[in-house]
Design a protein around this motif. Structure first.
Motif, short mmCIF file in Angstrom:
data_model
loop_
_atom_site.label_atom_id
_atom_site.label_comp_id
_atom_site.label_asym_id
_atom_site.label_seq_id
_atom_site.Cartn_x
_atom_site.Cartn_y
_atom_site.Cartn_z
N ARG B 127 1.05 -1.22 -0.01
CA ARG B 127 0.03 -0.12 -0.18
C ARG B 127 0.79 1.13 0.14
O ARG B 127 0.42 2.28 -0.77
N GLN B 128 1.96 1.33 0.61
CA GLN B 128 2.82 2.43 1.00
C GLN B 128 3.77 2.82 -0.28
O GLN B 128 3.82 3.90 -0.70
N VAL B 129 3.92 1.75 -1.18
CA VAL B 129 4.64 2.01 -2.25
C VAL B 129 3.65 2.51 -3.42
O VAL B 129 4.03 2.75 -4.67
N GLY B 130 2.48 2.42 -2.94
CA GLY B 130 1.45 3.28 -3.87
C GLY B 130 0.54 2.15 -4.96
O GLY B 130 0.00 2.81 -5.61
N PHE B 131 0.67 0.90 -4.47
CA PHE B 131 0.04 0.02 -5.61
C PHE B 131 -1.45 0.01 -5.19
O PHE B 131 -1.80 0.24 -3.92
N GLU B 132 -2.23 -0.13 -5.96
CA GLU B 132 -3.91 0.19 -5.44
C GLU B 132 -4.41 -1.23 -5.54
O GLU B 132 -4.02 -2.31 -5.89
N ASN B 133 -5.72 -1.29 -4.90
CA ASN B 133 -6.40 -2.35 -4.59
C ASN B 133 -6.10 -3.32 -3.88
O ASN B 133 -5.71 -4.78 -4.25
N ASN B 134 -5.62 -3.23 -2.55
CA ASN B 134 -5.16 -4.17 -1.87
C ASN B 134 -5.83 -4.41 -0.60
O ASN B 134 -6.37 -3.59 -0.08
N TYR B 135 -6.00 -5.71 -0.27
CA TYR B 135 -6.81 -6.32 0.63
C TYR B 135 -6.28 -7.40 1.39
O TYR B 135 -5.31 -7.90 0.91
N LEU B 136 -6.90 -7.84 2.63
CA LEU B 136 -6.20 -9.05 3.17
C LEU B 136 -7.13 -9.97 3.75
O LEU B 136 -8.45 -9.29 4.22
N LEU B 137 -6.99 -11.17 3.85
CA LEU B 137 -8.08 -12.08 4.48
C LEU B 137 -8.03 -11.96 5.98
O LEU B 137 -7.16 -12.09 6.78
N GLN B 138 -9.22 -11.46 6.47
CA GLN B 138 -9.46 -11.44 7.86
C GLN B 138 -9.24 -12.58 8.67
O GLN B 138 -9.75 -13.53 8.45
N GLY B 139 -8.25 -12.49 9.74
CA GLY B 139 -8.10 -13.60 10.47
C GLY B 139 -7.13 -14.67 9.97
O GLY B 139 -6.79 -15.58 10.40
N GLY B 140 -6.89 -14.44 8.64
CA GLY B 140 -5.84 -15.40 8.04
C GLY B 140 -6.67 -16.61 7.81
O GLY B 140 -7.98 -16.86 8.10
N LEU B 141 -5.62 -17.72 7.41
CA LEU B 141 -6.20 -19.03 7.30
C LEU B 141 -6.91 -19.68 8.38
O LEU B 141 -7.87 -20.59 8.36
N ASN B 142 -6.15 -19.29 9.84
CA ASN B 142 -6.85 -20.02 10.88
C ASN B 142 -8.44 -19.58 11.02
O ASN B 142 -9.16 -20.46 11.42
N TYR B 143 -8.88 -18.25 10.70
CA TYR B 143 -10.05 -17.80 10.86
C TYR B 143 -10.96 -18.52 9.57
O TYR B 143 -12.08 -18.87 9.88
N TRP B 144 -10.18 -18.73 8.73
CA TRP B 144 -10.86 -19.42 7.47
C TRP B 144 -11.35 -20.72 7.78
O TRP B 144 -12.33 -21.08 7.52
N LEU B 145 -10.42 -21.31 8.25
CA LEU B 145 -10.49 -22.81 8.72
C LEU B 145 -11.88 -22.86 9.65
O LEU B 145 -12.68 -23.71 9.57
N GLU B 146 -11.75 -21.97 10.66
CA GLU B 146 -12.86 -22.02 11.47
C GLU B 146 -14.19 -21.52 10.95
O GLU B 146 -15.23 -22.46 11.38
N VAL B 147 -14.23 -20.67 9.86
CA VAL B 147 -15.37 -20.20 9.44
C VAL B 147 -16.13 -21.01 8.54
O VAL B 147 -17.01 -21.43 8.46
N ILE B 148 -15.21 -21.24 7.37
CA ILE B 148 -15.61 -21.90 6.28
C ILE B 148 -15.61 -23.43 6.45
O ILE B 148 -16.69 -24.12 6.08
#
Lengths: 196, 209, 190
Positions: B127-148
Motif C-alpha cells: 500500500r505504501q509504495v502506492g499500488f492500488e486495490n489491496n486487501y487481506l483475508l481477515q483472520g488469515g487461514l486460521n479464521y478461514w478454517l474456523e469459519v468456512i
C-alpha cells in the motif's frame, strides 16, 4: 511521476513532438551562447575563450542536480532514465578520435548543426565530413566490430565504482567546476580578445 | 567585475544545492506514495479486510476481479493453500519479478497468511509504495478454517441471517472439500494471469548518438 | 523606473565574457538553460540530447534509398532498417530538426545570419574548409566508435552519472587539449 513517456503518462505519439521542441531549445541556447562559432569553441583549447567549458559544465551540473532533486522528491524514477552503457575501450579510442576531430574541425556534431543553421559554410562542410565518417565506420564495421563491443561494462554509474553517493559526487564536481571556471576567467583575462 | 559577479552568483547557487544533495540520503527505495498519516487513516478505517465469507463467495463464483496472494513461505504454501493462490513470500514482496503482478489496477490483491500479521505487513508495504486495490483475508487461514471449513451451527435463538450464513458456509465447505484434492497442484491452476495495465519498461528508449 | 531595472538585469544576464560588449548570452545563464532543457528531455522522454545519431539516420536512410540490398546486408546499418523501419522517424532526427530551427531563430534575433566561412585571418578559407571536412570525418567516425558525441555521450552521460559520459568527456577534451599545440596555427596564428 516522470519520466512521462516511458511510464505512458503521456502518449508515445508526443515523443517526436517533444523531441522537436527540446531541439529548438537546445539549438537556441547553443547559438545564443556562441557555440555557432568554431573560433569561439576552439578558444577553450588555447585559453582565449572558455565559453565551452562554462556552458558545458554548468549544463551538466544543472542537469545532475535536477535529476537528483527530482528523484529525491519522487518526481522521477531514475531507473527509467536511459544511462548510456560503458564500453571502455571504444569509449576511450572513440573519444580520442573525436578530440582530434574537434581541434582540427572546430566543431562537434551538435554545434555544427547550429552553426550551419546561421549560414556558416565551414559547419556545413563539417556535417558532410561527419556523414562521410559515419559511412566509413559503417562500411568497415566488420573490421572494428570486435573492438567496438569490447570492454562492455553495462550501464555503469560512477557511484557504483567509487562508492560515494551521487549527491556527494555532484558536490565534488561542483567544486572542481568552480575552480575550472575561475581558472578559465583568469586565462581569458590574459588575452586581448576580439568577438567573433 | 560584472563577469566575476555572475560566477560568484553561480557558485553560491551550486554550492548550496550541492551541499544539500550531498548530505541528503539518496532516494533509492521505491517512493512511498502514502504519508504516515494517510496510512494511519487507512488502517483505522479497516476497510482493507476481506471476511472469509466474502472470499469464499469470490472463489466459488470464479470472480475474475481478484487474485489471491499467499505471503507465507514456499514450504507452507505447498502443504496447504487456497485454490488459485499465487505464492509470493513476504521477503520477495518488493522483488521486480512480482511488481507487474502486484502493481496493476484491474484486480484486487488479496493477501493471506496463517494469521493476519504477515499478510498485514505485506499489505502495508504494498500500500505504501502506492499500488492500488489491496486487501487481506481477515483472520488469515486460521479464521478461514474456523469459519468456512468448520462452521458452527447457530443457536436456534439466533437471527435468521445467521442461519443463512451457516447454510452458505456449509455449501462453501463442501465446495472446498471436494476441490481440496487439487490444492496440491494449485500452481498449475493458479488464477489466470492478471491483465497487466502498466508494463514497466526496464530499458528506457535508446539514447545517445 | 521598472523598465530601467529590468534592463539592468537583462544586461547582467546577457553580458558575456570580460568587459566586451557581446551579443552572446552569459555563459553561466546559458549553461543553466541548457541543463534545464536536458533535464526536461529526461523528465518527458527518459532520454537525453544527442546529435550524431541523427546524422547516422541520414546516412542509413540515404544508403537505404540508393542501395537497399546493401543496407540490409550491412552488419552496422541493417538493424536501423530492419522490418521496414524508417531511420528518419527517430527521436534524434526530430530533435536535430529542432536544433536547426532554434539555432536559426537565435541567429536571426541576434543578427548573426550570414553565409560565410569563418576562419582565422592567417589561414585561407579553402584551408579552413579542408580542415572542417577532415575534422568532420574524424568526429563522425569517432562518434560511432564511441557510441555518441559531445552531446549524446559526454553531456547526457555525465548528467546521468554514466561512466561512459565521463570517459567520453575526458577523452574528447583531453585529446583536443593535448593536440591543440600542433594545430595552433589554424586557431591563434602563432
Amino acid at each position: 511521476m516522470g519520466p512521462l513517456i516511458p511510464q505512458e503518462i503521456i502518449s508515445l505519439d508526443w515523443n517526436l513532438v517533444i523531441a522537436f521542441v527540446v531541439g529548438i531549445g537546445f539549438g537556441f541556447v547553443l547559438e545564443a551562447s556562441g557555440f555557432s562559432s568554431s573560433r569561439k569553441l576552439a578558444g577553450i583549447f588555447y585559453g582565449y575563450d572558455t565559453v565551452v567549458l562554462k556552458v558545458f559544465f554548468t549544463a551538466a551540473i544543472t542537469a545532475m542536480l535536477g535529476l537528483l532533486y527530482l528523484s529525491l522528491f519522487g518526481w522521477i524514477d531514475l531507473n527509467l532514465v536511459y544511462v548510456n552503457p560503458t564500453y571502455l575501450w571504444s569509449a576511450i579510442i572513440g573519444g580520442i578520435i573525436m578530440g582530434l576531430g574537434f581541434i582540427i574541425g572546430g566543431f562537434c556534431p551538435g554545434t555544427s548543426v547550429c552553426a550551419a543553421a546561421i549560414g556558416k559554410i565551414d559547419a556545413m562542410v563539417f556535417i558532410i565530413g561527419i556523414i562521410i565518417g559515419i559511412f566509413i565506420f559503417g562500411e568497415g564495421f566488420p573490421i572494428w566490430k570486435e573492438f567496438h563491443e569490447a570492454g562492455n561494462l553495462g550501464s555503469l554509474k560512477i557511484q557504483d565504482i567509487i562508492g560515494i553517493s551521487g549527491g556527494l559526487f555532484t558536490f565534488l564536481i561542483i567544486i572542481f567546476a568552480m575552480i575550472l571556471f575561475k581558472t578559465g576567467e583568469w586565462a581569458e583575462s590574459q588575452f586581448t580578445r576580439e568577438e567573433y | 567585475m560584472r563577469n566575476y559577479s555572475s560566477l560568484g552568483y553561480l557558485t553560491q547557487v551550486f554550492i548550496i544545492l550541492g551541499l544539500v544533495i550531498a548530505f541528503v540520503p539518496e532516494n533509492t527505495t521505491l517512493p512511498y506514495k502514502l504519508s504516515a498519516g494517510e496510512m494511519l487513516e487507512e488502517i483505522q478505517i479497516g476497510s482493507e479486510f476481506i471476511h472469509p465469507d466474502e472470499l469464499a463467495d469470490l472463489i466459488i463464483n470464479k470472480d475474475p476481479s481478484f487474485q489471491l496472494i499467499d505471503v507465507r513461505s514456499t514450504d507452507e504454501f505447498q502443504k496447504y493453500s487456497l485454490p488459485g493462490a499465487i505464492n509470493i513470500p513476504l521477503n520477495l514482496i518488493l522483488a521486480d519479478e512480482w511488481s507487474d503482478i502486484l502493481n496493476q489496477d484491474t484486480k484486487m490483491n488479496i493477501f493471506y497468511s496463517n494469521g493476519s500479521t504477515l499478510a498485514h505487513k505485506a499489505w502495508m508495504i504494498i500500500r505504501q509504495v502506492g499500488f492500488e486495490n489491496n486487501y487481506l483475508l481477515q483472520g488469515g487461514l486460521n479464521y478461514w478454517l474456523e469459519v468456512i471449513l468448520n462452521p458452527q451451527k447457530p443457536k436456534s435463538t439466533d437471527p435468521n441471517d445467521e442461519f443463512a450464513k451457516y447454510n452458505f458456509r456449509k455449501g462453501a465447505r463442501q465446495f472446498f472439500e471436494t476441490s481440496s484434492p487439487s490444492t496440491g497442484n494449485v500452481r498449475e491452476i493458479s488464477a489466470p494471469k492478471p491483465i497487466i495495465k502498466r508494463t514497466k519498461k526496464k530499458k528506457a528508449p535508446q539514447g545517445g548518438c | 523606473m521598472l523598465v530601467r531595472q529590468v534592463d539592468g538585469y537583462i544586461k547582467i544576464f546577457m553580458k558575456g565574457n570580460n568587459s566586451l560588449n557581446t551579443k552572446y548570452l552569459n555563459p553561466y545563464v546559458a549553461g543553466m538553460l541548457l541543463g534545464l532543457i536536458l533535464l526536461s528531455a529526461f523528465y518527458f522522454t527518459g532520454r537525453g540530447l544527442g546529435a550524431s545519431g541523427a546524422m547516422k539516420s541520414v546516412v542509413t536512410s540515404t544508403l537505404n534509398t540508393i542501395a537497399p540490398n546493401h543496407t540490409s546486408n550491412s552488419e552496422y546499418f541493417a538493424k536501423y532498417v530492419a522490418d521496414g523501419k524508417n531511420p528518419m522517424n527517430s527521436w534524434l532526427v526530430f530533435e536535430i530538426l529542432g536544433v536547426v530551427l532554434g539555432g536559426f531563430l537565435s541567429g536571426a534575433f541576434a543578427g548573426r545570419l550570414k553565409l560565410k566561412v569563418e576562419h582565422h585571418p592567417f589561414i585561407t578559407s579553402n584551408k579552413r574548409i579542408a580542415l572542417a571536412l577532415s575534422g568532420g570525418v574524424l568526429f563522425g567516425f569517432g562518434s560511432q566508435l564511441g557510441r555518441g558525441c559531445t552531446s549524446g555521450s559526454a553531456l547526457t552521460g555525465m548528467a546521468v552519472f554514466s561512466l561512459q559520459g565521463f570517459i567520453s568527456m575526458i577523452a574528447i577534451f583531453g585529446t583536443a587539449f593535448i593536440f591543440a599545440y600542433f594545430f595552433r596555427k589554424n586557431w591563434i596564428g602563432g
